[in-house]
Design a protein around this motif. Structure first.
Motif, PDB file in Angstrom:
ATOM      1  N   ASP A 188     -27.683 -13.838  36.067  1.00  0.00           N
ATOM      2  CA  ASP A 188     -26.378 -13.774  36.723  1.00  0.00           C
ATOM      3  C   ASP A 188     -25.438 -12.771  36.066  1.00  0.00           C
ATOM      4  O   ASP A 188     -24.287 -12.644  36.475  1.00  0.00           O
ATOM      5  N   THR A 189     -25.907 -12.062  35.074  1.00  0.00           N
ATOM      6  CA  THR A 189     -25.075 -11.085  34.386  1.00  0.00           C
ATOM      7  C   THR A 189     -24.979  -9.811  35.221  1.00  0.00           C
ATOM      8  O   THR A 189     -26.006  -9.260  35.616  1.00  0.00           O
ATOM      9  N   PRO A 190     -23.761  -9.361  35.508  1.00  0.00           N
ATOM     10  CA  PRO A 190     -23.614  -8.135  36.318  1.00  0.00           C
ATOM     11  C   PRO A 190     -24.237  -6.931  35.619  1.00  0.00           C
ATOM     12  O   PRO A 190     -24.124  -6.775  34.407  1.00  0.00           O
ATOM     13  N   ASN A 191     -24.911  -6.098  36.385  1.00  0.00           N
ATOM     14  CA  ASN A 191     -25.525  -4.850  35.919  1.00  0.00           C
ATOM     15  C   ASN A 191     -26.603  -5.041  34.846  1.00  0.00           C
ATOM     16  O   ASN A 191     -26.937  -4.101  34.145  1.00  0.00           O
ATOM     17  N   PHE A 192     -27.127  -6.237  34.735  1.00  0.00           N
ATOM     18  CA  PHE A 192     -28.214  -6.463  33.775  1.00  0.00           C
ATOM     19  C   PHE A 192     -29.513  -5.937  34.360  1.00  0.00           C
ATOM     20  O   PHE A 192     -29.830  -6.184  35.518  1.00  0.00           O
ATOM     21  N   LYS A 193     -30.248  -5.195  33.567  1.00  0.00           N
ATOM     22  CA  LYS A 193     -31.536  -4.665  34.000  1.00  0.00           C
ATOM     23  C   LYS A 193     -32.642  -5.413  33.251  1.00  0.00           C
ATOM     24  O   LYS A 193     -32.679  -5.392  32.023  1.00  0.00           O
ATOM     25  N   PRO A 194     -33.523  -6.079  33.974  1.00  0.00           N
ATOM     26  CA  PRO A 194     -34.598  -6.809  33.302  1.00  0.00           C
ATOM     27  C   PRO A 194     -35.547  -5.845  32.593  1.00  0.00           C
ATOM     28  O   PRO A 194     -35.682  -4.693  32.990  1.00  0.00           O
ATOM     29  N   ARG A 195     -36.158  -6.337  31.533  1.00  0.00           N
ATOM     30  CA  ARG A 195     -37.090  -5.527  30.765  1.00  0.00           C
ATOM     31  C   ARG A 195     -38.422  -6.234  30.677  1.00  0.00           C
ATOM     32  O   ARG A 195     -38.529  -7.428  30.928  1.00  0.00           O
ATOM     33  N   ASP A 196     -39.421  -5.483  30.313  1.00  0.00           N
ATOM     34  CA  ASP A 196     -40.749  -6.032  30.068  1.00  0.00           C
ATOM     35  C   ASP A 196     -41.364  -5.234  28.926  1.00  0.00           C
ATOM     36  O   ASP A 196     -40.954  -4.103  28.667  1.00  0.00           O
ATOM     37  N   LEU A 197     -42.329  -5.821  28.250  1.00  0.00           N
ATOM     38  CA  LEU A 197     -42.973  -5.128  27.143  1.00  0.00           C
ATOM     39  C   LEU A 197     -44.124  -4.278  27.637  1.00  0.00           C
ATOM     40  O   LEU A 197     -44.801  -4.623  28.604  1.00  0.00           O
ATOM     41  N   VAL A 198     -44.348  -3.191  26.948  1.00  0.00           N
ATOM     42  CA  VAL A 198     -45.499  -2.348  27.206  1.00  0.00           C
ATOM     43  C   VAL A 198     -46.680  -2.990  26.482  1.00  0.00           C
ATOM     44  O   VAL A 198     -46.599  -3.293  25.291  1.00  0.00           O
ATOM     45  N   GLU A 199     -47.752  -3.227  27.211  1.00  0.00           N
ATOM     46  CA  GLU A 199     -48.909  -3.901  26.615  1.00  0.00           C
ATOM     47  C   GLU A 199     -49.550  -3.008  25.564  1.00  0.00           C
ATOM     48  O   GLU A 199     -49.715  -1.810  25.774  1.00  0.00           O
ATOM     49  N   PRO A 200     -49.919  -3.591  24.403  1.00  0.00           N
ATOM     50  CA  PRO A 200     -50.542  -2.765  23.360  1.00  0.00           C
ATOM     51  C   PRO A 200     -51.897  -2.242  23.819  1.00  0.00           C
ATOM     52  O   PRO A 200     -52.656  -2.938  24.478  1.00  0.00           O
TER      53      PRO A 200
ATOM     54  N   GLU B  73     -43.719 -12.291  21.862  1.00  0.00           N
ATOM     55  CA  GLU B  73     -42.556 -11.419  22.036  1.00  0.00           C
ATOM     56  C   GLU B  73     -42.245 -11.211  23.514  1.00  0.00           C
ATOM     57  O   GLU B  73     -41.088 -11.182  23.915  1.00  0.00           O
ATOM     58  N   ARG B  74     -43.278 -11.101  24.352  1.00  0.00           N
ATOM     59  CA  ARG B  74     -43.059 -10.932  25.789  1.00  0.00           C
ATOM     60  C   ARG B  74     -42.385 -12.168  26.372  1.00  0.00           C
ATOM     61  O   ARG B  74     -41.510 -12.057  27.233  1.00  0.00           O
ATOM     62  N   GLN B  75     -42.771 -13.342  25.901  1.00  0.00           N
ATOM     63  CA  GLN B  75     -42.143 -14.579  26.384  1.00  0.00           C
ATOM     64  C   GLN B  75     -40.650 -14.567  26.059  1.00  0.00           C
ATOM     65  O   GLN B  75     -39.831 -14.964  26.889  1.00  0.00           O
ATOM     66  N   ARG B  76     -40.295 -14.066  24.884  1.00  0.00           N
ATOM     67  CA  ARG B  76     -38.885 -13.987  24.502  1.00  0.00           C
ATOM     68  C   ARG B  76     -38.134 -13.018  25.414  1.00  0.00           C
ATOM     69  O   ARG B  76     -37.029 -13.310  25.880  1.00  0.00           O
ATOM     70  N   VAL B  77     -38.732 -11.860  25.693  1.00  0.00           N
ATOM     71  CA  VAL B  77     -38.084 -10.869  26.559  1.00  0.00           C
ATOM     72  C   VAL B  77     -37.927 -11.407  27.977  1.00  0.00           C
ATOM     73  O   VAL B  77     -36.882 -11.247  28.611  1.00  0.00           O
ATOM     74  N   LEU B  78     -38.965 -12.075  28.491  1.00  0.00           N
ATOM     75  CA  LEU B  78     -38.883 -12.644  29.841  1.00  0.00           C
ATOM     76  C   LEU B  78     -37.836 -13.753  29.913  1.00  0.00           C
ATOM     77  O   LEU B  78     -37.098 -13.865  30.900  1.00  0.00           O
ATOM     78  N   ALA B  79     -37.749 -14.569  28.865  1.00  0.00           N
ATOM     79  CA  ALA B  79     -36.728 -15.622  28.833  1.00  0.00           C
ATOM     80  C   ALA B  79     -35.325 -15.007  28.816  1.00  0.00           C
ATOM     81  O   ALA B  79     -34.395 -15.529  29.439  1.00  0.00           O
ATOM     82  N   GLU B  80     -35.190 -13.892  28.125  1.00  0.00           N
ATOM     83  CA  GLU B  80     -33.906 -13.177  28.102  1.00  0.00           C
ATOM     84  C   GLU B  80     -33.560 -12.671  29.506  1.00  0.00           C
ATOM     85  O   GLU B  80     -32.408 -12.740  29.926  1.00  0.00           O
ATOM     86  N   ASN B  81     -34.557 -12.182  30.222  1.00  0.00           N
ATOM     87  CA  ASN B  81     -34.328 -11.731  31.608  1.00  0.00           C
ATOM     88  C   ASN B  81     -33.841 -12.879  32.479  1.00  0.00           C
ATOM     89  O   ASN B  81     -32.892 -12.726  33.258  1.00  0.00           O
TER      90      ASN B  81
END
Length: 136
Positions: free
Chosen positions: A34-46, A21-29
């Motif tokens: 180049d998307t204006p006002n996009f804020k990158p996210r990361d997962l909270v480790e279990p 799931e973290r790989q998916r979120v990082l790939a989304e980041n």
């Protein structure tokens, strides 16, 4: 009890799912760099409890099986609905105001290495258990 139901293997499976799931979120980041006002996210480790038998409950619900086809057998305690926006049951947190591609790619690389280590440990643990019970 099946071999795969052992607490240690359950912890490793949860960790592998978290890395996926973290790989998916990082790939989304990276894809939205180049998307204006996009804020990158990361997962909270279990976080696991002191005995290491499972994730600490609280903000993060337990993981459940997903039924991908009506022909599949329903898992115990699972419903038919699946929310694709729940981020796999893991909490996300904002990571800043802009995407830094170098940092994101370093995270992707580290995540990939950690996932490979967890899968190797899982495979070897299963192999050792099978050897111990004489199935190999």
């Amino acid at each position: 009890m099946a071999i795969t139901d052992l607490p240690m293997l359950s912890v490793l499976r949860t960790k592998m799912q978290w890395h996926q799931e973290r790989q998916r979120v990082l790939a989304e980041n990276v894809s939205n760099s180049d998307t204006p006002n996009f804020k990158p996210r990361d997962l909270v480790e279990p976080k696991f409890d002191a005995s290491g038998t499972g994730p600490v409950t609280g903000n993060m619900p337990s993981l459940s099986m997903v039924r991908t086809s009506a022909g599949h057998i329903q898992g115990a305690g699972t419903g038919d609905s699946f929310n694709s926006h729940n981020r796999g049951g893991y909490a996300t947190r904002p990571a800043g105001n802009a995407v830094n591609l170098e940092d994101e790619m370093l995270k992707v690389s580290a995540n990939q290495g950690d996932y490979a280590a967890v899968t190797a440990l899982y495979s070897r643990s299963l192999g050792l258990l099978k050897t111990a019970i004489g199935k190999r």
